[in-house]
Design a protein around this motif. Structure first.
Motif, PDB file in Angstrom:
ATOM      1  N   GLY A   1      35.130-106.128 -78.105  1.00 41.85           N
ATOM      2  CA  GLY A   1      35.732-104.801 -78.223  1.00 41.85           C
ATOM      3  C   GLY A   1      35.705-104.257 -79.634  1.00 41.85           C
TER       4      GLY A   1
ATOM      5  N   THR B   1      31.748-103.974 -74.159  1.00 35.85           N
ATOM      6  CA  THR B   1      32.506-104.708 -73.155  1.00 35.85           C
ATOM      7  C   THR B   1      31.964-106.130 -73.116  1.00 35.85           C
ATOM      8  OG1 THR B   1      30.957-104.154 -71.374  1.00 35.85           O
ATOM      9  CG2 THR B   1      32.775-102.604 -71.786  1.00 35.85           C
TER      10      THR B   1
ATOM     11  N   GLU C   1      28.547-106.222 -71.551  1.00 36.96           N
ATOM     12  CA  GLU C   1      27.509-105.671 -72.434  1.00 36.96           C
ATOM     13  C   GLU C   1      27.151-106.658 -73.537  1.00 36.96           C
ATOM     14  OE1 GLU C   1      28.552-100.875 -72.061  1.00 36.96           O
ATOM     15  OE2 GLU C   1      29.444-102.101 -73.665  1.00 36.96           O
TER      16      GLU C   1
END
Length: 298
Positions: A241, A246, A249
């Motif tokens: 983050g 995410t 990702e």
């Protein structure tokens, strides 16, 4: 030619490790600290052997200057992995951890292999140690010859990559520092064996096949990581983050790193082997033609 003193040569190999040493005692675990001490001893032993060889030969012979520089570069690249910033990012970011692994496999390992460490270690060894090794020479040669056969080297390398990335062993390495150290040690040792076989084996055709097989198997694992819709390791992406990613990702980015950049480096090695394989017959033909022409003129 100006002689290179042993102390200056040893310092040349040890200085790149200094930034890592400055932080290790305070911030790392016992296995990390021990592994860095081993790296320092490894570099010093190599430098001592090279200096001893060059002094005995009366110049830079046996191990070329470029090979010694490659080994120093490999030690430097490995020492960089001990820096706090690298460890911090790799602990909470899957992509950073993947870069760390690929760096060790594709940068550190081939540089160390090109440096001809065994030749340097032989010159650095004492006579009693050499005598002990000579007594085991036959068995060591058999074991080493088997380990550095291209097919065996490729299979063990593939097993190491898949075992530490596609199983519960990866999660264990994140939770336990000793397991994490073992993970990195296994990946580096398997890569050293792999690149020793790929770069120095005379079986060029088989080496070419093994390199392309490695491109496929490593790339396939990268594809699985990239396209998977589930997290393989939730704890690995704890800091994703902070980078605007995410967890999924972050995992996809790690897969892309294993798939594309790593695949390109394996492919580049395969193309280098192929070009060397193609050039050798042409050189042989050219030499034969020149010899025949000389005889005809005579």
């Amino acid at each position: 030619m100006r002689a290179v003193s042993r102390p200056s040569l040893i310092l040349f190999f040890l200085c790149p490790c200094a930034p890592a040493v400055a932080h290790t005692v305070a911030e790392y675990s016992a296995p990390d600290f021990i592994s860095l001490i081993v790296l320092l001893a490894f570099a010093a032993f190599y430098a001592f052997g090279v200096a001893r060889l060059w002094a005995r030969a009366g110049g830079i012979r046996g191990i070329a200057r470029g090979q010694a520089i490659m080994f120093a570069a490999g030690c430097t690249a490995l020492a960089l992995l001990y820096l706090p910033a690298v460890r911090e990012h790799s602990a909470g970011l899957f992509a950073a951890h993947m870069i760390e692994h690929e760096w060790a496999i594709l940068i550190v390992a081939p540089l160390l292999v090109v440096g001809r460490p065994f030749a340097a270690f032989a010159w650095a060894s004492t006579r009693p140690l050499l005598a002990a090794v000579t007594g085991l020479r036959r068995w060591l040669q058999v074991a080493w010859r088997a380990a550095t056969q291209p097919l065996f080297a490729t299979i063990q390398h593939a097993l190491a990559i898949w075992a530490w990335h596609a199983s519960s062993l990866y999660e264990l390495a994140l939770q336990d520092r000793s397991a994490h150290f073992l993970q990195h040690a296994c990946l580096l040792v398997s890569a050293l064996i792999f690149w020793r076989a790929m770069l120095l084996s005379p079986q060029r055709g088989l080496v070419l096949f093994c390199l392309f097989f490695t491109v496929v198997q490593s790339g396939f694992l990268g594809v699985l990581l990239t396209l998977s819709e589930r997290l393989w390791s939730a704890s690995q992406s704890a800091n994703a983050g902070a980078w605007g990613l995410t967890a999924i990702e972050d995992q996809q980015l790690a897969g892309l790193i294993m798939w594309v950049p790593a695949g390109l480096l394996y492919t580049a090695a395969a193309l280098w082997v192929a070009s060397a394989w193609i050039e050798r017959p042409h050189r042989g033909c050219a030499t034969s033609t020149d010899s025949a022409t000389g005889k005809a003129r005579a």
